[in-house]
Design a protein around this motif. Sequence first.
Motif, PDB file in Angstrom:
ATOM      1  N   LEU A  79       0.825  -1.211   0.000  1.00 38.92           N
ATOM      2  CA  LEU A  79       0.000   0.000   0.000  1.00 38.92           C
ATOM      3  C   LEU A  79       0.862   1.265   0.000  1.00 38.92           C
ATOM      4  N   VAL A  80       1.940   1.254   0.773  1.00 39.47           N
ATOM      5  CA  VAL A  80       2.866   2.395   0.787  1.00 39.47           C
ATOM      6  C   VAL A  80       3.489   2.571  -0.597  1.00 39.47           C
ATOM      7  N   ASP A  81       3.906   1.467  -1.229  1.00 38.16           N
ATOM      8  CA  ASP A  81       4.502   1.537  -2.562  1.00 38.16           C
ATOM      9  C   ASP A  81       3.523   2.097  -3.590  1.00 38.16           C
ATOM     10  N   VAL A  82       2.257   1.678  -3.507  1.00 44.66           N
ATOM     11  CA  VAL A  82       1.258   2.154  -4.466  1.00 44.66           C
ATOM     12  C   VAL A  82       1.046   3.665  -4.310  1.00 44.66           C
ATOM     13  N   VAL A  83       0.911   4.125  -3.088  1.00 45.91           N
ATOM     14  CA  VAL A  83       0.686   5.557  -2.861  1.00 45.91           C
ATOM     15  C   VAL A  83       1.905   6.368  -3.308  1.00 45.91           C
ATOM     16  N   THR A  84       3.097   5.927  -2.898  1.00 46.48           N
ATOM     17  CA  THR A  84       4.325   6.643  -3.264  1.00 46.48           C
ATOM     18  C   THR A  84       4.512   6.686  -4.780  1.00 46.48           C
ATOM     19  N   ALA A  85       4.349   5.538  -5.433  1.00 49.56           N
ATOM     20  CA  ALA A  85       4.534   5.480  -6.887  1.00 49.56           C
ATOM     21  C   ALA A  85       3.463   6.287  -7.605  1.00 49.56           C
ATOM     22  N   SER A  86       2.254   6.296  -7.078  1.00 51.05           N
ATOM     23  CA  SER A  86       1.185   7.099  -7.697  1.00 51.05           C
ATOM     24  C   SER A  86       1.539   8.576  -7.678  1.00 51.05           C
ATOM     25  N   LEU A  87       2.063   9.034  -6.550  1.00 46.66           N
ATOM     26  CA  LEU A  87       2.471  10.437  -6.463  1.00 46.66           C
ATOM     27  C   LEU A  87       3.637  10.739  -7.403  1.00 46.66           C
ATOM     28  N   GLN A  88       4.591   9.809  -7.497  1.00 47.68           N
ATOM     29  CA  GLN A  88       5.729  10.017  -8.400  1.00 47.68           C
ATOM     30  C   GLN A  88       5.289  10.052  -9.858  1.00 47.68           C
ATOM     31  N   VAL A  89       4.387   9.148 -10.245  1.00 45.80           N
ATOM     32  CA  VAL A  89       3.898   9.126 -11.625  1.00 45.80           C
ATOM     33  C   VAL A  89       3.085  10.384 -11.904  1.00 45.80           C
ATOM     34  N   ALA A  90       2.258  10.802 -10.959  1.00 41.91           N
ATOM     35  CA  ALA A  90       1.481  12.027 -11.145  1.00 41.91           C
ATOM     36  C   ALA A  90       2.404  13.222 -11.334  1.00 41.91           C
ATOM     37  N   TRP A  91       3.464  13.301 -10.539  1.00 38.30           N
ATOM     38  CA  TRP A  91       4.429  14.392 -10.674  1.00 38.30           C
ATOM     39  C   TRP A  91       5.124  14.338 -12.039  1.00 38.30           C
ATOM     40  N   THR A  92       5.472  13.144 -12.487  1.00 33.85           N
ATOM     41  CA  THR A  92       6.128  12.990 -13.792  1.00 33.85           C
ATOM     42  C   THR A  92       5.187  13.402 -14.919  1.00 33.85           C
ATOM     43  N   VAL A  93       3.903  13.109 -14.773  1.00 38.96           N
ATOM     44  CA  VAL A  93       2.928  13.476 -15.802  1.00 38.96           C
ATOM     45  C   VAL A  93       2.699  14.984 -15.804  1.00 38.96           C
ATOM     46  N   LEU A  94       2.608  15.578 -14.619  1.00 40.26           N
ATOM     47  CA  LEU A  94       2.340  17.011 -14.540  1.00 40.26           C
ATOM     48  C   LEU A  94       3.570  17.850 -14.881  1.00 40.26           C
ATOM     49  N   ARG A  95       4.743  17.381 -14.522  1.00 34.24           N
ATOM     50  CA  ARG A  95       5.996  18.084 -14.786  1.00 34.24           C
ATOM     51  C   ARG A  95       6.994  17.131 -15.445  1.00 34.24           C
ATOM     52  N   PRO A  96       6.747  16.783 -16.703  1.00 33.84           N
ATOM     53  CA  PRO A  96       7.651  15.814 -17.340  1.00 33.84           C
ATOM     54  C   PRO A  96       9.059  16.391 -17.549  1.00 33.84           C
ATOM     55  N   PRO A  97      10.072  15.617 -17.188  1.00 34.27           N
ATOM     56  CA  PRO A  97      11.439  16.092 -17.438  1.00 34.27           C
ATOM     57  C   PRO A  97      11.738  16.060 -18.938  1.00 34.27           C
ATOM     58  N   ARG A  98      12.702  16.882 -19.343  1.00 33.48           N
ATOM     59  CA  ARG A  98      13.062  16.937 -20.764  1.00 33.48           C
ATOM     60  C   ARG A  98      13.637  15.613 -21.262  1.00 33.48           C
ATOM     61  N   ASP A  99      14.356  14.947 -20.412  1.00 32.50           N
ATOM     62  CA  ASP A  99      15.020  13.713 -20.833  1.00 32.50           C
ATOM     63  C   ASP A  99      14.295  12.473 -20.290  1.00 32.50           C
ATOM     64  N   LEU A 100      12.959  12.487 -20.322  1.00 31.73           N
ATOM     65  CA  LEU A 100      12.174  11.353 -19.834  1.00 31.73           C
ATOM     66  C   LEU A 100      12.446  10.135 -20.711  1.00 31.73           C
ATOM     67  N   ARG A 101      12.956   9.093 -20.098  1.00 29.93           N
ATOM     68  CA  ARG A 101      13.255   7.856 -20.824  1.00 29.93           C
ATOM     69  C   ARG A 101      12.702   6.688 -20.022  1.00 29.93           C
ATOM     70  N   VAL A 146       9.767   0.145 -17.249  1.00 29.02           N
ATOM     71  CA  VAL A 146       9.856   1.068 -16.118  1.00 29.02           C
ATOM     72  C   VAL A 146       9.850   2.500 -16.630  1.00 29.02           C
ATOM     73  N   LEU A 147       9.064   3.335 -15.986  1.00 31.87           N
ATOM     74  CA  LEU A 147       8.942   4.748 -16.342  1.00 31.87           C
ATOM     75  C   LEU A 147      10.058   5.565 -15.699  1.00 31.87           C
ATOM     76  N   ASP A 148      10.569   6.509 -16.445  1.00 34.32           N
ATOM     77  CA  ASP A 148      11.534   7.494 -15.943  1.00 34.32           C
ATOM     78  C   ASP A 148      12.832   6.873 -15.446  1.00 34.32           C
ATOM     79  N   VAL A 149      13.513   6.188 -16.349  1.00 33.09           N
ATOM     80  CA  VAL A 149      14.858   5.665 -16.074  1.00 33.09           C
ATOM     81  C   VAL A 149      15.793   6.459 -16.970  1.00 33.09           C
TER      82      VAL A 149
END
Length: 192
Positions: A79-101, A146-149
Amino acid sequence: MNAARRRRVSERARRHVQWPMVLWLTLVWWVLWGTWSAMSLVGGVLVATAALLLFPLPPLDLDVRVRPIGTLVLVGRFLVDVVTASLQVAWTVLRPPRDLRNALVRVPLRSESDLVLVMVAELVSLVPGTVVVEVHRSSFTLYLHVLDVREPADVEPVRERVWAQEARVLRALSPRPAEVLAQPVGGTEETP
Protein backbone atom coordinates in the motif's frame (compact mmCIF):
# COMPACT_ATOMS: atom_id res chain seq x y z
CA MET A 1 11.79 -45.23 -12.48
CA ASN A 2 12.02 -45.52 -16.23
CA ALA A 3 10.86 -42.83 -18.64
CA ALA A 4 7.71 -44.68 -19.81
CA ARG A 5 6.51 -45.20 -16.23
CA ARG A 6 7.19 -41.55 -15.38
CA ARG A 7 5.17 -40.49 -18.42
CA ARG A 8 2.21 -42.69 -17.33
CA VAL A 9 2.37 -41.33 -13.78
CA SER A 10 2.53 -37.79 -15.17
CA GLU A 11 -0.48 -38.44 -17.43
CA ARG A 12 -2.45 -39.86 -14.49
CA ALA A 13 -1.55 -36.82 -12.40
CA ARG A 14 -2.68 -34.51 -15.20
CA ARG A 15 -5.98 -36.38 -15.64
CA HIS A 16 -6.68 -36.19 -11.92
CA VAL A 17 -9.45 -33.70 -11.25
CA GLN A 18 -8.41 -30.99 -8.83
CA TRP A 19 -11.47 -30.50 -6.62
CA PRO A 20 -10.62 -27.00 -5.38
CA MET A 21 -10.53 -25.94 -9.04
CA VAL A 22 -13.89 -27.65 -9.66
CA LEU A 23 -15.38 -25.70 -6.75
CA TRP A 24 -13.91 -22.45 -8.05
CA LEU A 25 -15.15 -23.02 -11.61
CA THR A 26 -18.59 -24.01 -10.29
CA LEU A 27 -18.76 -20.75 -8.34
CA VAL A 28 -17.79 -18.83 -11.48
CA TRP A 29 -20.47 -20.76 -13.40
CA TRP A 30 -23.08 -19.76 -10.81
CA VAL A 31 -22.07 -16.12 -10.90
CA LEU A 32 -22.10 -15.99 -14.69
CA TRP A 33 -25.50 -17.65 -14.98
CA GLY A 34 -26.97 -15.73 -12.05
CA THR A 35 -29.22 -18.69 -11.20
CA TRP A 36 -28.85 -20.17 -7.73
CA SER A 37 -30.59 -23.52 -8.21
CA ALA A 38 -29.71 -27.18 -7.75
CA MET A 39 -29.75 -27.68 -11.52
CA SER A 40 -27.31 -24.81 -11.98
CA LEU A 41 -25.05 -26.33 -9.31
CA VAL A 42 -25.05 -29.76 -10.98
CA GLY A 43 -24.49 -28.16 -14.38
CA GLY A 44 -21.58 -26.14 -13.01
CA VAL A 45 -19.93 -29.20 -11.48
CA LEU A 46 -20.35 -31.17 -14.72
CA VAL A 47 -19.00 -28.37 -16.90
CA ALA A 48 -16.08 -27.72 -14.52
CA THR A 49 -15.18 -31.43 -14.37
CA ALA A 50 -15.42 -31.79 -18.15
CA ALA A 51 -13.29 -28.69 -18.68
CA LEU A 52 -10.59 -29.97 -16.33
CA LEU A 53 -10.58 -33.41 -17.98
CA LEU A 54 -10.49 -32.00 -21.52
CA PHE A 55 -7.97 -29.26 -20.70
CA PRO A 56 -5.89 -30.69 -17.86
CA LEU A 57 -3.85 -28.37 -15.72
CA PRO A 58 -0.46 -29.39 -14.40
CA PRO A 59 -0.61 -30.49 -10.79
CA LEU A 60 0.06 -27.57 -8.49
CA ASP A 61 2.70 -27.91 -5.83
CA LEU A 62 1.53 -25.25 -3.43
CA ASP A 63 3.92 -25.56 -0.55
CA VAL A 64 2.51 -22.53 1.25
CA ARG A 65 2.55 -21.52 4.86
CA VAL A 66 0.77 -18.24 5.51
CA ARG A 67 2.62 -16.18 8.10
CA PRO A 68 0.40 -13.45 9.60
CA ILE A 69 3.16 -10.95 10.41
CA GLY A 70 4.83 -11.43 7.03
CA THR A 71 1.46 -11.00 5.33
CA LEU A 72 0.77 -7.76 7.23
CA VAL A 73 4.20 -6.44 6.26
CA LEU A 74 3.61 -7.44 2.62
CA VAL A 75 0.20 -5.74 2.42
CA GLY A 76 1.32 -2.65 4.36
CA ARG A 77 4.43 -2.10 2.26
CA PHE A 78 2.47 -2.74 -0.93
CA LEU A 79 0.00 0.00 0.00
CA VAL A 80 2.87 2.39 0.79
CA ASP A 81 4.50 1.54 -2.56
CA VAL A 82 1.26 2.15 -4.47
CA VAL A 83 0.69 5.56 -2.86
CA THR A 84 4.33 6.64 -3.26
CA ALA A 85 4.53 5.48 -6.89
CA SER A 86 1.18 7.10 -7.70
CA LEU A 87 2.47 10.44 -6.46
CA GLN A 88 5.73 10.02 -8.40
CA VAL A 89 3.90 9.13 -11.63
CA ALA A 90 1.48 12.03 -11.14
CA TRP A 91 4.43 14.39 -10.67
CA THR A 92 6.13 12.99 -13.79
CA VAL A 93 2.93 13.48 -15.80
CA LEU A 94 2.34 17.01 -14.54
CA ARG A 95 6.00 18.08 -14.79
CA PRO A 96 7.65 15.81 -17.34
CA PRO A 97 11.44 16.09 -17.44
CA ARG A 98 13.06 16.94 -20.76
CA ASP A 99 15.02 13.71 -20.83
CA LEU A 100 12.17 11.35 -19.83
CA ARG A 101 13.26 7.86 -20.82
CA ASN A 102 11.85 4.44 -20.12
CA ALA A 103 13.63 1.12 -19.89
CA LEU A 104 13.09 -2.60 -20.12
CA VAL A 105 14.69 -4.22 -17.10
CA ARG A 106 15.48 -7.90 -16.67
CA VAL A 107 14.97 -9.14 -13.09
CA PRO A 108 15.85 -12.77 -12.29
CA LEU A 109 14.14 -14.01 -9.13
CA ARG A 110 15.68 -16.21 -6.45
CA SER A 111 12.62 -18.36 -5.87
CA GLU A 112 11.69 -21.17 -8.22
CA SER A 113 8.05 -21.20 -7.16
CA ASP A 114 5.34 -20.47 -9.71
CA LEU A 115 3.19 -18.97 -6.98
CA VAL A 116 5.92 -16.54 -5.92
CA LEU A 117 6.65 -15.67 -9.56
CA VAL A 118 2.98 -14.82 -10.21
CA MET A 119 2.52 -12.91 -6.97
CA VAL A 120 5.65 -10.81 -7.47
CA ALA A 121 4.67 -10.11 -11.10
CA GLU A 122 1.17 -9.02 -10.04
CA LEU A 123 2.34 -6.87 -7.14
CA VAL A 124 4.99 -5.18 -9.29
CA SER A 125 2.50 -4.54 -12.10
CA LEU A 126 -0.04 -3.03 -9.70
CA VAL A 127 2.45 -0.39 -8.58
CA PRO A 128 2.24 2.59 -10.98
CA GLY A 129 5.31 3.21 -13.12
CA THR A 130 6.21 -0.45 -13.68
CA VAL A 131 4.56 -3.07 -15.86
CA VAL A 132 5.61 -6.68 -16.34
CA VAL A 133 5.84 -7.14 -20.10
CA GLU A 134 7.20 -10.67 -20.15
CA VAL A 135 7.71 -13.57 -17.78
CA HIS A 136 10.09 -16.46 -18.43
CA ARG A 137 8.85 -19.31 -16.30
CA SER A 138 11.78 -21.56 -17.21
CA SER A 139 14.33 -19.12 -15.76
CA PHE A 140 11.99 -17.36 -13.27
CA THR A 141 12.79 -14.00 -14.80
CA LEU A 142 10.60 -10.92 -15.08
CA TYR A 143 11.00 -8.28 -17.78
CA LEU A 144 9.65 -4.91 -16.68
CA HIS A 145 8.86 -1.69 -18.51
CA VAL A 146 9.86 1.07 -16.12
CA LEU A 147 8.94 4.75 -16.34
CA ASP A 148 11.53 7.49 -15.94
CA VAL A 149 14.86 5.66 -16.07
CA ARG A 150 17.30 8.35 -17.18
CA GLU A 151 20.60 6.53 -16.85
CA PRO A 152 21.88 2.97 -16.35
CA ALA A 153 22.42 3.63 -12.64
CA ASP A 154 18.62 4.01 -12.23
CA VAL A 155 18.10 0.35 -13.21
CA GLU A 156 19.62 -1.22 -10.10
CA PRO A 157 17.15 0.39 -7.64
CA VAL A 158 14.31 -1.06 -9.74
CA ARG A 159 15.79 -4.55 -9.38
CA GLU A 160 16.32 -3.99 -5.66
CA ARG A 161 12.66 -3.04 -5.22
CA VAL A 162 11.52 -6.19 -7.06
CA TRP A 163 13.87 -8.39 -5.01
CA ALA A 164 12.59 -6.73 -1.83
CA GLN A 165 9.02 -7.45 -2.96
CA GLU A 166 10.00 -11.07 -3.63
CA ALA A 167 11.52 -11.30 -0.14
CA ARG A 168 8.30 -9.96 1.42
CA VAL A 169 6.21 -12.49 -0.54
CA LEU A 170 8.52 -15.29 0.59
CA ARG A 171 8.38 -14.15 4.23
CA ALA A 172 4.57 -14.06 3.99
CA LEU A 173 3.96 -17.39 2.23
CA SER A 174 7.02 -19.60 2.02
CA PRO A 175 7.54 -22.47 4.45
CA ARG A 176 11.32 -21.90 4.24
CA PRO A 177 11.98 -18.24 3.29
CA ALA A 178 15.51 -18.14 4.75
CA GLU A 179 16.70 -20.94 2.42
CA VAL A 180 15.42 -19.19 -0.70
CA LEU A 181 16.62 -15.73 0.34
CA ALA A 182 20.12 -17.09 1.01
CA GLN A 183 20.47 -18.06 -2.65
CA PRO A 184 22.29 -15.63 -4.94
CA VAL A 185 20.33 -13.78 -7.57
CA GLY A 186 21.29 -14.77 -11.12
CA GLY A 187 22.51 -12.28 -13.72
CA THR A 188 22.09 -8.51 -13.79
CA GLU A 189 21.74 -7.70 -17.48
CA GLU A 190 19.66 -4.77 -18.57
CA THR A 191 18.06 -3.56 -21.75
CA PRO A 192 17.65 0.22 -21.61
